[in-house]
Design an enzyme around this catalytic site. Sequence first.
Site, PDB file in Angstrom:
ATOM      1  N   ASP A 123      -5.604  -0.728  -3.553  1.00 31.29           N
ATOM      2  CA  ASP A 123      -4.404   0.095  -3.364  1.00 31.29           C
ATOM      3  C   ASP A 123      -4.233   0.990  -4.589  1.00 31.29           C
ATOM      4  O   ASP A 123      -4.678   0.647  -5.680  1.00 31.29           O
ATOM      5  CB  ASP A 123      -3.150  -0.795  -3.262  1.00 31.29           C
ATOM      6  CG  ASP A 123      -2.991  -1.402  -1.865  1.00 31.29           C
ATOM      7  OD1 ASP A 123      -3.758  -1.054  -0.959  1.00 31.29           O
ATOM      8  OD2 ASP A 123      -2.070  -2.231  -1.708  1.00 31.29           O
ATOM      9  N   ARG A 174      -8.517   5.582   1.925  1.00 33.96           N
ATOM     10  CA  ARG A 174      -7.234   5.636   2.644  1.00 33.96           C
ATOM     11  C   ARG A 174      -6.454   6.814   2.064  1.00 33.96           C
ATOM     12  O   ARG A 174      -6.274   6.897   0.847  1.00 33.96           O
ATOM     13  CB  ARG A 174      -6.442   4.345   2.425  1.00 33.96           C
ATOM     14  CG  ARG A 174      -5.028   4.438   3.021  1.00 33.96           C
ATOM     15  CD  ARG A 174      -4.109   3.333   2.512  1.00 33.96           C
ATOM     16  NE  ARG A 174      -4.595   2.026   2.858  1.00 33.96           N
ATOM     17  CZ  ARG A 174      -4.344   0.932   2.129  1.00 33.96           C
ATOM     18  NH1 ARG A 174      -3.634   1.011   1.017  1.00 33.96           N
ATOM     19  NH2 ARG A 174      -4.818  -0.238   2.491  1.00 33.96           N
TER      20      ARG A 174
END
Length: 300
Positions: A123, A174
Amino acid sequence: MLNQIIIKTMPFIPKSIIYLFAKKYIAGPELKDAVAVTQELMKINGSSTIDVLGEFVTSKDRANLEKNMSIEVLNAVQANALDTYLSVKPTSLGLGLDFDFGLSNIREIISIAKSKGIFVRLDMENSPYTTATLDLYKKLRDEGFDNVGFVIQAYMKRSIDDVTALLPYKPSIRLCKGIYNESETIAYKGYEEIRTNFKKLLDLMLDNGLYVGIATHDEALIQYGLKKVSEKKLKHEEYEFQMLLGVRENRRDELLRQGHRVRIYVPFGHDWYGYSSRRLKENPQMVGHIVKSIFGLNKN
Ligand SMILES: Cc1cc2nc3c(=O)[nH]c(=O)nc-3n(C[C@H](O)[C@H](O)[C@H](O)COP(=O)(O)OP(=O)(O)OC[C@H]3O[C@@H](n4cnc5c(N)ncnc54)[C@H](O)[C@@H]3O)c2cc1C
């Protein structure tokens, strides 16, 4: 204004009440909750990425506990043959304490994940960790790990350069807008400028044949993504949409019915309060979403 008032009064509201609002966005406190949510998603051809709640840690012992929890997730993914992967926050594994310590924890997780055929997403957190997180990625890829990817935030002015520099790795990325409160010297602040940069980044990634997780609930960007993948005649397995648990579920189901891959971010853990309140403070608009969802006003 209302959002700010709610945020300021949050510390005085009993946790049990906050949980009523937050639970829509969180699988639950235990790993078995994330397993159950993923199994439900699999029934409608969806997939997930599991995240152990917990961000910046201040001790190596705590980071080691977080690492062990991630390894438990990997074991559960394998034992239950889940269509999921693991998302980790590098600072929860010690990146903010010491780069080499964080790297060694993350390497251990990625190495175990690789032996089980599981992918791990790093992340992206706030800007003090952007360079370190991308360095982690490069280091792990240079060491031969191919089951790792990262996140690019469209609000960051540096993102186009970051993606361009990393193109030789053919990374799995992402792409999201970004949730942290960054200064306007390094980040776009306007809604439209962030959208424009999101589109530019998506073009850059797809034009270079990267696998992209298009992580947004913004209809204009979902539409843009759909247009791009159709123009490029991409097969369903060459891209995916990603959404947060509990957000725009009708739209999620529609995309799934149309055959697109959709991966849902499934956070679980005892730190749900910290996660929820941080999310609310970082993005006060979410308060509005939560209030609307309490009153059933959220149009999915
Ligand atoms: C899978 C996934 C992973 C992510 N990972 C990261 C990461 O690693 N780092 C990072 O900085 N950020 C991450 N984010 C958060 C992201 O950066 C955005 O803050 C968040 O997705 C909101 O942006 P949006 O594109 O949905 O647009 P927005 O403009 O915020 O939302 C568009 C519309 O979606 C709906 N919506 C959005 N949020 C909610 C909600 N909570 N409840 C109800 N409706 C809502 C509303 O209708 C809203 O108008 C991630 C998001 C997703 C989906």
